[in-house]
Design an enzyme around this catalytic site. Structure first.
Site, PDB file in Angstrom:
ATOM      1  CD  GLU A  54      -2.964  -1.820  -1.864  1.00  0.00           C
ATOM      2  OE1 GLU A  54      -1.983  -2.348  -1.325  1.00  0.00           O
ATOM      3  OE2 GLU A  54      -3.386  -2.180  -2.972  1.00  0.00           O
ATOM      4  CE1 TYR A 137       2.940  -2.257  -2.750  1.00  0.00           C
ATOM      5  CE2 TYR A 137       1.474  -2.356  -0.836  1.00  0.00           C
ATOM      6  CZ  TYR A 137       1.736  -2.634  -2.167  1.00  0.00           C
ATOM      7  OH  TYR A 137       0.788  -3.268  -2.916  1.00  0.00           O
ATOM      8  CG  ASP A 155       3.437  -6.254  -4.676  1.00  0.00           C
ATOM      9  OD1 ASP A 155       4.135  -6.361  -5.715  1.00  0.00           O
ATOM     10  OD2 ASP A 155       2.280  -6.683  -4.600  1.00  0.00           O
TER      11      ASP A 155
END
Ligand code: SF4
Length: 360
Positions: A54, A137, A155
């Site tokens: 990520e 996020y 996203d």
């Protein structure tokens, strides 16, 4: 026979279950992903791998990240291995992925997890957000994918799918919170990790920016933008202000033994902690006649390197020279062939321009 009352036809509602059925068939294999069938067989995702992927994927594509991910996890298979790695080794391994503050935060985060948390990543969004380099996020993505929490992962792909599914015509970024609320409504308590990855995959492979493939979409019946024929126009975006242009000069000095003189850039600031060629600061007007880093017979490489950062375009002139082995006090020599892959992209462009000029 009397007239029957017309039945009211309610618009179909998108269901997470339909998306999960699609994901079960279509999940893209990725080196950090546990496939849905393995997940059902009890294989758990490794939070370290989820976190690493990520962080690497922030501002970067899956295709660009794969090689770096495999390289990192081969060299540093656990978070404790990464925490024990040298700063310079990690920065060099990151070179080319861009956004170098991420690499510095990656190391800081690995060290906090290894040293303060016994090598165990926390499972909640709130605790994850306390860690260096993990914003809202990324915390949601790790909580969902690694720990199967019903976190709302929003996203660009998910924003696009939600805007189309519900025909949200207000432009981004103003509509972000509306899209988040819509995404939250759809997030299931059953398999939220697979669901989060499924929506992202749908956005990346079917509900693509320019030509959504509505004919093969699991949400084609409930999709309002498809029904209205406006799918490809969404999401709308408020136009961004033009980026300014900055200017600078980089100096490439080649020694007879094939080494190039470089420096480590200051920790703070753009490309902080990365290797670089000596250079001017980057300013709003081209530097007039800057003093070179050391005296030598410098000449212009003949063209400008162009590179775009998040907030500005850069035009970098490259000046080159050949110097004797003892020149360049204050800079350190590295062999040209091993130096190149360790440079961030803009410095790699300047290096290539300079070496081409010296060879010509
Ligand atoms: Fe996107 Fe088309 Fe699916 Fe709607 S039907 S979510 S526009 S791919």
């Amino acid at each position: 026979m009397g007239n029957a009352e017309p039945q009211s036809i309610l618009p179909e509602t998108a269901r997470a279950a339909d998306l999960l059925l699609w994901y079960d068939r279509m999940a893209r294999p990725m080196p950090w992903r546990v496939a849905p069938k393995d997940r059902r067989a009890g294989v758990l995702p490794d939070p370290y791998r989820v976190w690493l992927s990520e962080v690497m994927l922030q501002q970067t594509t899956v295709a660009a990240v794969r090689r770096y991910f495999v390289d990192f996890t081969t060299r540093w298979p656990r978070v404790t291995d990464l925490a024990a790695a040298g700063d310079a080794d990690v920065m060099a391994a990151w070179a080319g992925l861009g956004y170098y503050a991420r690499a510095r935060n990656l190391l800081k985060c690995a060290r906090v997890v290894a040293n303060d948390l016994n090598g165990v990543f926390p499972a909640t969004e709130a605790a994850l957000r306390e860690l260096p380099g993990i914003g809202p996020y990324t915390a949601a993505a790790i909580a969902a994918i690694a720990f199967d929490r019903p976190a709302v992962v929003l996203d660009g792909n998910v924003e696009r799918v939600m805007a189309r599914l519900h025909a949200v015509t207000d432009p981004l970024p103003g509509s972000k919170e509306t899209l988040r609320a819509l995404a939250a409504d759809l997030t299931p308590s059953d398999r939220p990790g697979d669901y989060a990855q499924g929506v992202m995959d749908l956005g990346a492979t079917v509900c693509t920016p320019r030509s959504p493939a509505c004919g093969i979409c699991p949400w084609q019946s409930p999709c309002r933008a498809r029904a209205l024929g406006i799918a490809a126009d969404l999401p709308r975006k408020t136009p961004k202000a033009d980026k300014p242009t900055r200017y600078g000069i980089a100096w490439l000095a080649l020694r007879p033994d094939g080494t190039v003189l470089v420096e480590t850039r200051p920790e703070r600031g753009l490309l902080g902690g990365m290797l670089g060629l000596p250079g001017t600061s980057w300013t709003d007007t081209p530097p007039a006649d800057p003093t070179p880093p050391f005296a030598a017979a410098w000449h212009d490489a003949g063209f400008e390197v162009r590179h775009t950062f998040t907030h500005f375009h850069l035009r970098l002139r490259v000046r080159v020279t050949r110097v004797p082995g003892d020149a360049g006090h204050g800079y350190f020599p590295l062999p040209a062939d091993t130096l190149r892959p360790r440079l961030p992209t803009v410095m790699r462009k300047a290096f290539d321009a300079g070496m081409a000029a010296l060879a010509g």
